[in-house]
Write an enzyme that holds these catalytic residues in place. Structure first.
Site, PDB file in Angstrom:
ATOM      1  N   GLU A  75      58.099  57.159  10.708  1.00 25.87           N
ATOM      2  CA  GLU A  75      58.875  56.449  11.432  1.00 25.87           C
ATOM      3  C   GLU A  75      59.585  55.307  10.852  1.00 25.87           C
ATOM      4  OE1 GLU A  75      60.533  57.711  13.993  1.00 25.87           O
ATOM      5  OE2 GLU A  75      59.007  58.821  15.466  1.00 25.87           O
TER       6      GLU A  75
ATOM      7  N   HIS B 150      55.211  50.777  17.149  1.00 23.97           N
ATOM      8  CA  HIS B 150      55.219  51.762  18.040  1.00 23.97           C
ATOM      9  C   HIS B 150      54.327  52.469  18.438  1.00 23.97           C
ATOM     10  CE1 HIS B 150      56.691  55.629  19.771  1.00 23.97           C
ATOM     11  NE2 HIS B 150      56.067  56.493  18.670  1.00 23.97           N
TER      12      HIS B 150
ATOM     13  N   HIS C  64      52.214  54.666  21.934  1.00 28.67           N
ATOM     14  CA  HIS C  64      52.376  56.059  23.044  1.00 28.67           C
ATOM     15  C   HIS C  64      51.559  55.317  24.147  1.00 28.67           C
ATOM     16  CE1 HIS C  64      52.912  59.390  19.756  1.00 28.67           C
ATOM     17  NE2 HIS C  64      53.867  58.504  19.507  1.00 28.67           N
TER      18      HIS C  64
ATOM     19  N   GLU D 118      54.671  37.726  35.274  1.00 27.06           N
ATOM     20  CA  GLU D 118      54.960  37.225  33.719  1.00 27.06           C
ATOM     21  C   GLU D 118      56.290  37.886  33.267  1.00 27.06           C
ATOM     22  OE1 GLU D 118      51.201  39.578  32.370  1.00 27.06           O
ATOM     23  OE2 GLU D 118      51.737  38.159  31.049  1.00 27.06           O
TER      24      GLU D 118
ATOM     25  N   HIS E 296      58.226  59.756  25.241  1.00 27.23           N
ATOM     26  CA  HIS E 296      57.483  59.469  23.924  1.00 27.23           C
ATOM     27  C   HIS E 296      56.725  58.095  23.869  1.00 27.23           C
ATOM     28  CE1 HIS E 296      57.830  59.898  19.137  1.00 27.23           C
ATOM     29  NE2 HIS E 296      57.006  59.030  19.495  1.00 27.23           N
TER      30      HIS E 296
HETATM   31  O1  2HA Z   1      53.242  58.933  14.096  1.00 29.31           O
HETATM   32  O2  2HA Z   1      54.085  58.439  16.757  1.00 29.31           O
HETATM   33  O3  2HA Z   1      56.655  58.944  16.338  1.00 29.31           O
HETATM   34  C1  2HA Z   1      53.518  59.644  14.917  1.00 29.31           C
HETATM   35  C2  2HA Z   1      54.605  59.320  15.954  1.00 29.31           C
HETATM   36  C3  2HA Z   1      55.769  59.656  15.663  1.00 29.31           C
HETATM   37 ZN    ZN Z   2      55.318  58.319  18.603  1.00 28.99          ZN
END
Ligand code: 2HA
Ligand code: ZN
Length: 275
Positions: free
Chosen positions: A117, A141, A143, A171, A212
């Site tokens: 990414e 980023h 999950h 909050e 995602h």
């Molecule tokens: O690195 O999370 O979006 C793997 C991921 C891709």
């Molecule tokens: Zn991801």
């Protein structure tokens, strides 16, 4: 003394581990990048490789990131392994003068590459650096489980997600008064999702990727991680509320309550999302 004793590297590793412990980084899920200060680069430079590796074109370009250095997690690498094995799991890359290529100067040992990414992170760094007068340094980023779950049932609009999150933890309107952006489901890892996300990040500190995960930004590790943690906690509460009540919500934080929070805490709520 080792490179892992330097504050920026230490902070980066700690944040990876914090995310792992939250359960947001199964297998190789998620990625983290940090735009280094000149002082960070000077402190780390003695540990850089004698010869930097090849320049690699990114498919995206940003003038305001030319010559910058980033700490990054590795493509296909596991957050779980960053702390025990940093040299294989993360690295430092330099951006060229054209702002369109990176080369590895430390870490990512034995042929590893920056996160898949990296184009999204790079474009988000460019947009957030401009939007914050240079203050933003972290793009993260993850999950986040409950955020992802909500993308199966809420309309995929900035308004629906911003309202649901603001109403699910008091909050939230203080932490992200501008709301959150939502991107539709897209193939991860490419220039298209990078452009769509960076468009959202012109307005928001955080963007949700449908089915995602979550993308957040911040001036430092604490603030960026805190933002992801706050959003995911609020999403968790909303998931529980919907699950317990079969969709019935008896009472919530009303729009005038949100306005009252904004007034007392001195933040400007995004009025587009209020009735
Ligand atoms: O690195 O999370 O979006 C793997 C991921 C891709
Ligand atoms: Zn991801």
């Amino acid at each position: 003394m080792a490179i892992t004793d330097i504050a920026c590297v230490k902070g980066f590793i700690r944040m990876c581990n914090d995310g792992w412990l939250q359960g947001w980084h199964e297998r190789n899920g998620g990625n983290l990048t940090y735009r280094m200060t000149e002082e960070d680069v000077a402190a780390c430079r003695p540990y850089f490789d004698a010869t930097p590796r090849e320049w690699v074109k990114m498919g995206v370009q940003a003038d305001n990131l030319a010559g910058e250095y980033f700490i990054t997690t590795g493509s296909g690498k596991y957050f779980r392994n960053v702390e025990p094995d940093p040299i294989h799991s993360m690295g430092i890359v330099e951006i060229n003068a054209a702002g369109d290529s990176w080369r590895i100067v430390w870490g990512l040992a034995d042929g590893a590459k920056p996160t898949s990414e990296f184009p999204s992170h790079f474009m988000n760094h460019s947009v957030r650096k401009a939007a914050t007068g240079g203050a933003n340094r972290v793009i993260y980023h993850c999950h986040a489980t409950n955020v992802i779950a909500l993308t199966y049932i809420l309309p995929l609009t900035d308004r629906a997600f911003s309202r649901a999150l603001w109403q699910s933890a008091t909050e939230c309107p203080v932490v992200f008064p501008e709301g959150v952006g939502v991107c539709p489901w897209m193939v991860p890892g490419g220039a298209d999702i990078a452009m769509a996300t960076s468009e959202k990040m012109k307005t928001y500190q955080a963007a949700i990727w449908a089915q995602h995960g979550l993308f957040v930004s911040g001036p430092d590790f604490d603030t960026a991680f805190g933002l992801a943690h706050t959003i995911e906690k609020s999403a968790e509460i909303y998931v529980k509320v919907l699950s317990m009540g079969g969709g019935l919500i008896r009472q919530t934080i009303e729009d005038d309550d949100l306005r009252a929070i904004a007034r007392d805490f001195g933040v400007q709520l995004n009025e587009d999302f209020l009735d």
